[in-house]
Motif scaffolding. Sequence first.
Motif: not given
Length: 206
Positions: A16, A81, A115
Amino acid sequence: MGICIGFDLDMTLIDPRPGMIAAMEQLAEESGFALDGEYFAAHLGPPLDHVLRGFETPEERIPGLVARFREIYPDIVVPRTTALPGAAAALDAVRDEGGTILVVTGKYEPNAALHVKSLDFAVDTLVGDLWATGKAAALKEHGAVVYVGDYTGDMEGARAADAHAVGVVTGPCTREQLVEAGAHVVLDSLAEFPAWLAAFSRGDAP
């Protein structure tokens, strides 16, 4: 095999850093504090409030800065990311062995979940907001026999949970630092994990 394998998130499964730099720089611009995004991204691991104290931020301002960082995170960090090399294959290897996947991270859990969803990681359980030996509680609760991480605190958490501590040198810590923190084995990256897991399931892995 049918066992639970735990993974850290930042710099273990995901990278990230570009988004972390951008988010910290925006926070610095908004707040007027000298917050070093490059340094922050190069030393991911400790919770955000610890990081902000390291930048000599006034204590009374830290809760508000943490809240603001979490607010801007989804739009700034998540799109920037990427999965680290070998991450998907490592998760697939756990499935191939009949195991379940647990992610335990120091990251704010709702943002960690973004994520996992964005990168389509097939995770059984996600636990956030735990760091270092604090991770042991979740590892024990879910019966993790292995915990994989890039930070010395991850190795300490694995050891505290009596789990096999597997280090990867994709984060800020060296092989020597991970071993000193208790790693049973240290891999160059998750690309090596499937072969290691196969050996571990046979009972002949370090």
